[in-house]
Design an enzyme around this catalytic site. Sequence first.
Site, PDB file in Angstrom:
ATOM      1  N   TRP A  89       0.791  -1.186   0.048  1.00 39.98           N
ATOM      2  CA  TRP A  89      -0.104  -0.129  -0.038  1.00 39.98           C
ATOM      3  C   TRP A  89       0.937   1.333   0.002  1.00 39.98           C
ATOM      4  O   TRP A  89       0.504   2.359  -0.768  1.00 39.98           O
ATOM      5  CB  TRP A  89      -1.036   0.041   1.078  1.00 39.98           C
ATOM      6  CG  TRP A  89      -2.235  -0.891   1.012  1.00 39.98           C
ATOM      7  CD1 TRP A  89      -2.090  -2.009   1.699  1.00 39.98           C
ATOM      8  CD2 TRP A  89      -2.950  -1.099  -0.097  1.00 39.98           C
ATOM      9  NE1 TRP A  89      -3.223  -2.712   1.259  1.00 39.98           N
ATOM     10  CE2 TRP A  89      -3.957  -2.348   0.277  1.00 39.98           C
ATOM     11  CE3 TRP A  89      -3.264  -0.499  -1.071  1.00 39.98           C
ATOM     12  CZ2 TRP A  89      -4.860  -2.602  -0.791  1.00 39.98           C
ATOM     13  CZ3 TRP A  89      -4.360  -0.813  -1.974  1.00 39.98           C
ATOM     14  CH2 TRP A  89      -5.460  -1.918  -1.675  1.00 39.98           C
ATOM     15  N   ASP A 158      -1.399   6.436   6.405  1.00 42.47           N
ATOM     16  CA  ASP A 158      -2.537   5.636   5.980  1.00 42.47           C
ATOM     17  C   ASP A 158      -2.680   4.687   7.140  1.00 42.47           C
ATOM     18  O   ASP A 158      -1.956   3.518   7.278  1.00 42.47           O
ATOM     19  CB  ASP A 158      -2.077   5.025   4.773  1.00 42.47           C
ATOM     20  CG  ASP A 158      -3.158   4.026   4.127  1.00 42.47           C
ATOM     21  OD1 ASP A 158      -4.212   3.740   4.822  1.00 42.47           O
ATOM     22  OD2 ASP A 158      -2.627   3.453   3.079  1.00 42.47           O
ATOM     23  N   LYS A 182     -12.368  -1.433   6.836  1.00 38.13           N
ATOM     24  CA  LYS A 182     -11.686  -2.429   7.429  1.00 38.13           C
ATOM     25  C   LYS A 182     -12.252  -2.403   8.744  1.00 38.13           C
ATOM     26  O   LYS A 182     -12.512  -3.234   9.264  1.00 38.13           O
ATOM     27  CB  LYS A 182     -10.189  -2.260   7.236  1.00 38.13           C
ATOM     28  CG  LYS A 182      -9.569  -2.378   5.661  1.00 38.13           C
ATOM     29  CD  LYS A 182      -8.692  -3.026   5.333  1.00 38.13           C
ATOM     30  CE  LYS A 182      -8.323  -3.126   3.905  1.00 38.13           C
ATOM     31  NZ  LYS A 182      -7.883  -1.904   3.078  1.00 38.13           N
TER      32      LYS A 182
HETATM   33  C1  LIG Z   1      -7.221  -1.444   2.162  1.00 39.55           C
HETATM   34  C2  LIG Z   1      -6.221  -0.399   1.983  1.00 39.55           C
HETATM   35  C3  LIG Z   1      -6.117   0.673   1.065  1.00 39.55           C
HETATM   36  C4  LIG Z   1      -6.899   0.874  -0.099  1.00 39.55           C
HETATM   37  O1  LIG Z   1      -8.310   0.957   0.261  1.00 39.55           O
HETATM   38  P1  LIG Z   1      -9.440   1.404  -0.848  1.00 39.55           P
HETATM   39  O2  LIG Z   1     -10.411   2.089   0.113  1.00 39.55           O
HETATM   40  O3  LIG Z   1      -9.780   0.167  -1.332  1.00 39.55           O
HETATM   41  O4  LIG Z   1      -8.857   2.367  -1.685  1.00 39.55           O
HETATM   42  C5  LIG Z   1      -5.140   1.431   1.222  1.00 39.55           C
HETATM   43  N1  LIG Z   1      -4.295   1.305   2.330  1.00 39.55           N
HETATM   44  C6  LIG Z   1      -4.379   0.319   3.113  1.00 39.55           C
HETATM   45  C7  LIG Z   1      -3.177   0.438   4.288  1.00 39.55           C
HETATM   46  C8  LIG Z   1      -5.270  -0.539   3.063  1.00 39.55           C
HETATM   47  O5  LIG Z   1      -5.178  -1.513   4.018  1.00 39.55           O
END
Ligand SMILES: *Cc1c(COP(=O)(O)O)cnc(C)c1O
Length: 347
Positions: A89, A158, A182
């Site tokens: 990511w 993030d 998540k």
């Molecule tokens: C799942 C995830 C993403 C991507 O998320 P989207 O909402 O599908 O764009 C980005 N960063 C991390 C750390 C993730 O776990």
Amino acid sequence: MPHEVMTEVRERLIDWDGRGISLLEMSHRSEPVRQVFAEAEADLRELLCVPEDYAVLFLQGGASLQFAQVPMNLAGPDDAADYLISGTWSKKAAQEASRECRVQIAASGEESGFVSVPDASTWSLSASAAYFHCAPNETISGVELPELPQVSAPLVVDMSSTILSRPLDVTRCDLIYAGAQKNIGPSGLCLVIARRELIERRMRPLPNILSYAAQDAAGSMLNTPPVFPVYVAGCVFRWLKRQGGLEAMEVATRARAGMLYEAIDSSDFYANPVAPEFRSLTNVPFTLADAGLDSVFLAEAEAAGLHYLEGHRSVGGMRASMYNAMPLAGVDALVAFMHDFAQRHGG
Ligand SMILES: *Cc1c(COP(=O)(O)O)cnc(C)c1O
């Protein structure tokens, strides 16, 4: 999703508080919707102790839009931004940002196969970075930074997979973003918490819809917002408060991880590839001594009611993602299954 939240949502779905109309049918300018947004924001601020000089934004486009929106808002096209690459990511985030500003890789764990992170003493930091970006928990490889980096540039994180899983010192960060699907609630929503002074600098002309400052001024309602996901997220925030807040979540998070790593480490049949100090408390990848048994493991797990244990398609093996709504009993069931499976297959 916590079962309790889904029940609550179902009960209020068709008729909102006796008004003869569903939240799904209401104007986003209506009083009930304004209240839903105000309560969700207030509860989130309370849970994370978000100071007043930080904006809380409910946006769309997932975490992936933030990969581009962050540099658009925080850097000029010629400015440098430092990226720590600790997994898939953060690598994607850097790739997206490289179209918007000068991305400088501070360090990368890719050579290790993303099972550890280079020591902070080896990072190469720009003299005047617009910001420093990292993903404190890498969801796919299960690599987690033991603590937030100490850097002089504004810190952008993030937190998609670990937000609200434990207390977080928001004041150590300048911008936090998290896709909701998540640990918060329904997909389609992305949470951004940002220091107002930082997002008001306006580094380049931007479409209004991509400007954090404009979204902040409009209360995240520059256009029709994702009302229903925000409502469900608000229910999750209230549920978190009822559970005892983020301190209680931390106890549960550590208990789940402790139990699963113990099961993996005490057996020669299972292994987790991540360096112990970088093991994620939320996403636990594991492999079988005989990878030929992977598909049998997954099929039997599925039949036993243990879903989604397949590792990400980019890494293979198995992965257990244990978000806030996962009860300890769920991990208990997984560990019992793993033990039984190992015994039956010669572990
Ligand atoms: C799942 C995830 C993403 C991507 O998320 P989207 O909402 O599908 O764009 C980005 N960063 C991390 C750390 C993730 O776990």
